[in-house]
Design an enzyme around this catalytic site. Structure first.
Site, mmCIF file in Angstrom:
data_model
loop_
_atom_site.group_PDB
_atom_site.id
_atom_site.type_symbol
_atom_site.label_atom_id
_atom_site.label_comp_id
_atom_site.label_asym_id
_atom_site.label_seq_id
_atom_site.Cartn_x
_atom_site.Cartn_y
_atom_site.Cartn_z
ATOM 1 N N SER A 125 0.830 -1.208 0.000
ATOM 2 C CA SER A 125 0.000 0.000 0.000
ATOM 3 C C SER A 125 0.861 1.253 0.000
ATOM 4 O O SER A 125 1.953 1.268 0.587
ATOM 5 C CB SER A 125 -0.856 -0.040 1.262
ATOM 6 N N TYR A 149 -2.185 -1.652 10.487
ATOM 7 C CA TYR A 149 -2.386 -2.178 9.120
ATOM 8 C C TYR A 149 -1.140 -1.919 8.268
ATOM 9 O O TYR A 149 -0.596 -2.829 7.641
ATOM 10 C CB TYR A 149 -3.621 -1.524 8.481
ATOM 11 N N LYS A 153 2.013 -4.330 6.398
ATOM 12 C CA LYS A 153 2.493 -4.269 5.006
ATOM 13 C C LYS A 153 4.018 -4.111 4.980
ATOM 14 O O LYS A 153 4.718 -4.768 4.200
ATOM 15 C CB LYS A 153 1.836 -3.101 4.257
HETATM 16 P P1 NAD Z 1 -10.834 -7.023 -0.088
HETATM 17 O O1 NAD Z 1 -11.109 -7.064 1.370
HETATM 18 O O2 NAD Z 1 -11.933 -6.691 -1.009
HETATM 19 O O3 NAD Z 1 -10.194 -8.421 -0.558
HETATM 20 C C1 NAD Z 1 -9.436 -9.239 0.304
HETATM 21 C C2 NAD Z 1 -9.948 -10.659 0.114
HETATM 22 O O4 NAD Z 1 -9.173 -11.533 0.918
HETATM 23 C C3 NAD Z 1 -11.408 -10.825 0.536
HETATM 24 O O5 NAD Z 1 -12.099 -11.539 -0.471
HETATM 25 C C4 NAD Z 1 -11.337 -11.649 1.833
HETATM 26 O O6 NAD Z 1 -12.464 -12.477 2.005
HETATM 27 C C5 NAD Z 1 -10.057 -12.418 1.623
HETATM 28 N N1 NAD Z 1 -9.344 -12.821 2.847
HETATM 29 C C6 NAD Z 1 -8.973 -12.031 3.895
HETATM 30 N N2 NAD Z 1 -8.307 -12.749 4.799
HETATM 31 C C7 NAD Z 1 -8.241 -14.022 4.332
HETATM 32 C C8 NAD Z 1 -7.676 -15.233 4.818
HETATM 33 N N3 NAD Z 1 -7.031 -15.291 5.977
HETATM 34 N N4 NAD Z 1 -7.799 -16.346 4.057
HETATM 35 C C9 NAD Z 1 -8.445 -16.330 2.873
HETATM 36 N N5 NAD Z 1 -9.002 -15.216 2.365
HETATM 37 C C10 NAD Z 1 -8.894 -14.077 3.085
HETATM 38 O O7 NAD Z 1 -9.610 -6.004 -0.298
HETATM 39 P P2 NAD Z 1 -9.053 -5.352 -1.635
HETATM 40 O O8 NAD Z 1 -9.451 -3.924 -1.646
HETATM 41 O O9 NAD Z 1 -9.327 -6.201 -2.806
HETATM 42 O O10 NAD Z 1 -7.501 -5.388 -1.298
HETATM 43 C C11 NAD Z 1 -6.699 -6.504 -1.634
HETATM 44 C C12 NAD Z 1 -5.322 -6.305 -1.031
HETATM 45 O O11 NAD Z 1 -4.796 -5.055 -1.468
HETATM 46 C C13 NAD Z 1 -5.302 -6.268 0.501
HETATM 47 O O12 NAD Z 1 -4.150 -6.955 0.943
HETATM 48 C C14 NAD Z 1 -5.192 -4.795 0.820
HETATM 49 O O13 NAD Z 1 -4.547 -4.559 2.042
HETATM 50 C C15 NAD Z 1 -4.373 -4.285 -0.357
HETATM 51 N N6 NAD Z 1 -4.611 -2.846 -0.635
HETATM 52 C C16 NAD Z 1 -5.888 -2.416 -0.853
HETATM 53 C C17 NAD Z 1 -6.107 -1.046 -1.085
HETATM 54 C C18 NAD Z 1 -7.501 -0.515 -1.274
HETATM 55 O O14 NAD Z 1 -7.705 0.703 -1.116
HETATM 56 N N7 NAD Z 1 -8.492 -1.322 -1.650
HETATM 57 C C19 NAD Z 1 -5.040 -0.156 -1.123
HETATM 58 C C20 NAD Z 1 -3.756 -0.649 -0.913
HETATM 59 C C21 NAD Z 1 -3.545 -2.009 -0.671
HETATM 60 N N1 UFG Z 2 -12.770 11.223 2.682
HETATM 61 C C1 UFG Z 2 -13.808 12.063 3.019
HETATM 62 N N2 UFG Z 2 -14.991 11.508 3.420
HETATM 63 C C2 UFG Z 2 -15.171 10.153 3.493
HETATM 64 C C3 UFG Z 2 -14.097 9.284 3.134
HETATM 65 C C4 UFG Z 2 -12.905 9.860 2.740
HETATM 66 O O1 UFG Z 2 -13.692 13.282 2.969
HETATM 67 O O2 UFG Z 2 -16.263 9.713 3.873
HETATM 68 C C5 UFG Z 2 -11.501 11.813 2.229
HETATM 69 C C6 UFG Z 2 -10.326 11.435 3.130
HETATM 70 O O3 UFG Z 2 -10.186 12.361 4.163
HETATM 71 C C7 UFG Z 2 -9.163 11.476 2.124
HETATM 72 C C8 UFG Z 2 -9.798 11.087 0.795
HETATM 73 O O4 UFG Z 2 -11.199 11.285 0.958
HETATM 74 O O5 UFG Z 2 -8.725 12.788 2.015
HETATM 75 C C9 UFG Z 2 -9.537 9.642 0.414
HETATM 76 O O6 UFG Z 2 -9.894 8.816 1.503
HETATM 77 P P1 UFG Z 2 -10.017 7.225 1.381
HETATM 78 O O7 UFG Z 2 -10.423 6.728 2.729
HETATM 79 O O8 UFG Z 2 -10.870 6.887 0.231
HETATM 80 O O9 UFG Z 2 -8.540 6.780 1.006
HETATM 81 P P2 UFG Z 2 -7.169 6.930 1.821
HETATM 82 O O10 UFG Z 2 -6.233 7.688 0.959
HETATM 83 O O11 UFG Z 2 -7.382 7.439 3.173
HETATM 84 O O12 UFG Z 2 -6.674 5.425 2.013
HETATM 85 C C10 UFG Z 2 -6.891 4.417 1.038
HETATM 86 C C11 UFG Z 2 -7.157 3.083 1.756
HETATM 87 C C12 UFG Z 2 -5.904 2.501 2.314
HETATM 88 C C13 UFG Z 2 -4.885 2.403 1.239
HETATM 89 C C14 UFG Z 2 -4.629 3.757 0.657
HETATM 90 C C15 UFG Z 2 -3.654 3.646 -0.478
HETATM 91 O O13 UFG Z 2 -8.099 3.254 2.793
HETATM 92 O O14 UFG Z 2 -6.153 1.206 2.806
HETATM 93 O O15 UFG Z 2 -5.836 4.316 0.158
HETATM 94 O O16 UFG Z 2 -3.030 4.854 -0.668
HETATM 95 F F1 UFG Z 2 -3.744 1.875 1.715
#
Ligand code: NAD
Ligand code: UFG
Length: 339
Positions: A125, A149, A153
């Site tokens: 992330s 979290y 990572k």
């Molecule tokens: P998500 O929660 O939609 O997908 C994660 C999946 O993993 C889910 O289907 C969940 O059921 C499964 N899972 C969780 N723990 C498990 C376990 N122990 N065994 C088997 N399955 C398990 O999340 P996402 O948004 O698709 O993110 C995927 C990855 O990318 C995550 O590792 C997350 O930390 C990382 N990531 C996401 C974002 C974001 O904003 N979505 C940003 C940066 C990094």
């Molecule tokens: N925000 C609002 N109102 C809301 C939600 C978000 O104003 O209801 C604002 C936040 O303050 C921020 C921006 O919108 O300024 C984006 O917020 P998000 O929560 O959508 O995203 P973040 O950048 O905080 O974080 C996300 C994921 C993390 C991931 C990261 C990657 O939550 O898990 O992006 O850069 F790691």
């Protein structure tokens, strides 16, 4: 390299990546415990791809089951999405995060080692850059964690690097995602948060569909042009393509461990995102300015030069396409996979 094990393959990013892999003629084997996804994602994936997809419903911490899968399937490489991802929750339930993210990854790596599968792409992330001094964010820059979290990572990145030092046959990649947005162009898979969304885009689309009253904009007094925070949004289909490019890179790479930013390289403020959604929805999004959210950085966006040069990957889709596709998914499936 044909058979790819995808942990967390029914989640938001995983499901889009599964489709991209199938389109590129990989065989996909999904492992997911549905802790943050819906079993119906599999049906949607099979319908879109028009083929059966193998899925094992299990927790990756279940070593016995995981071993059985590695014994039965001739796995060539792993893409590892499975883990918990809510920053706020991790502050209050750190053990839940350390247990799932760390134990899950270590168990997976142990089984991979035992069955001599040593190629892995890991979901990291952009939050691992901590509280950076300058933008854009470049891979070699200092890291830091402001919540459990993010610490998981960083710890996993360290574990991967240590493994690559211990044995030179490992090929391990960490992809640092910026802010994924959008959904599959079919509108039949997309982000499906449980309860009230933490993230901006699903919150906006749920306001637009009438499930939530109004958006809370977390602060308009940041040192940015319009006072709201700036983030680097990247279409989830572009992210998915990045994983296919990453697998291809692993085939020939001489490096045991490497890190790539996956972002668009452009920053948009919260107000700009609201305006883009208003354009595609053709309605105003009601919002209220509230106080800042703890831990939010004013501005983050990626330097994507390394991914462009080494992975030959560049985000293609613009912010309008991201908002259009998020909205399309929300409109077509107001109750997510329950519809
Ligand atoms: P998500 O929660 O939609 O997908 C994660 C999946 O993993 C889910 O289907 C969940 O059921 C499964 N899972 C969780 N723990 C498990 C376990 N122990 N065994 C088997 N399955 C398990 O999340 P996402 O948004 O698709 O993110 C995927 C990855 O990318 C995550 O590792 C997350 O930390 C990382 N990531 C996401 C974002 C974001 O904003 N979505 C940003 C940066 C990094
Ligand atoms: N925000 C609002 N109102 C809301 C939600 C978000 O104003 O209801 C604002 C936040 O303050 C921020 C921006 O919108 O300024 C984006 O917020 P998000 O929560 O959508 O995203 P973040 O950048 O905080 O974080 C996300 C994921 C993390 C991931 C990261 C990657 O939550 O898990 O992006 O850069 F790691």
């Amino acid at each position: 390299m044909k058979n790819i094990l995808v942990t967390g393959g029914t989640g938001y990013i995983g499901s889009h990546t599964v489709l991209e892999l199938l389109e590129n003629d990989y065989n996909v084997i999904i492992v997911d415990n549905f802790s943050n996804s819906h079993p119906k994602v599999l049906d949607a994936l099979e319908t879109i791809a028009n083929k059966k997809i193998k899925l094992f419903r299990t927790d990756i911490r279940n070593k016995e089951k995981l071993e059985q899968i590695f014994k039965e399937e001739a796995i060539d490489a792993v893409i590892h999405f499975a883990g918990y991802k809510a920053v706020g929750e991790s502050v209050f339930q750190p053990l839940k995060y350390y247990n799932n993210n760390l134990t899950g990854t270590i168990t997976l790596l142990e089984v991979m080692e035992k069955y001599s599968v040593r190629k892995l792409v890991f979901s990291s992330s952009a939050t691992v850059y901590g509280t950076p001094e300058k933008m854009p964010l470049i891979e070699g820059e200092p890291t830091g964690a402001t919540n459990p979290y993010t610490r998981t990572k960083l710890m996993i990145e360290n574990i991967l690097e240590d493994l690559s030092v211990a044995k030179d046959t490992w090929r391990l990649l960490s992809l640092r995602y910026f802010n994924p947005l959008g959904a599959h162009n079919s509108g039949d898979i997309g982000e499906n948060p449980n309860g009230i969304p933490n993230n901006l885009a699903p919150y906006i689309t749920q306001v637009a569909i009438g499930k939530l009253d109004k958006l809370h904009v977390f602060g308009n007094d940041y040192p940015t042009e319009d006072g709201t925070c700036i983030r680097d949004y990247v279409h989830v289909e572009d992210l998915a393509k990045g994983h296919v490019d990453a697998l291809q890179y692993l085939e020939t790479s001489k490096k045991g461990f490497d890190i790539f930013n996956l972002g668009s390289g452009k920053g948009y403020s919260v107000f700009e995102i609201i305006s883009s959604f208003e354009e595609v929805i053709e309605e105003k999004i009601p919002y209220e300015i509230t106080g800042r959210r703890a831990g939010d950085l004013p501005v983050t966006y990626a330097d994507t030069t390394k991914a462009q040069n080494d992975l030959n990957w560049k985000a293609q889709k613009n912010i309008q396409e991201m908002c259009r596709d998020s909205w399309n998914w929300q409109k077509k499936h107001p109750n997510g996979f329950e519809d």
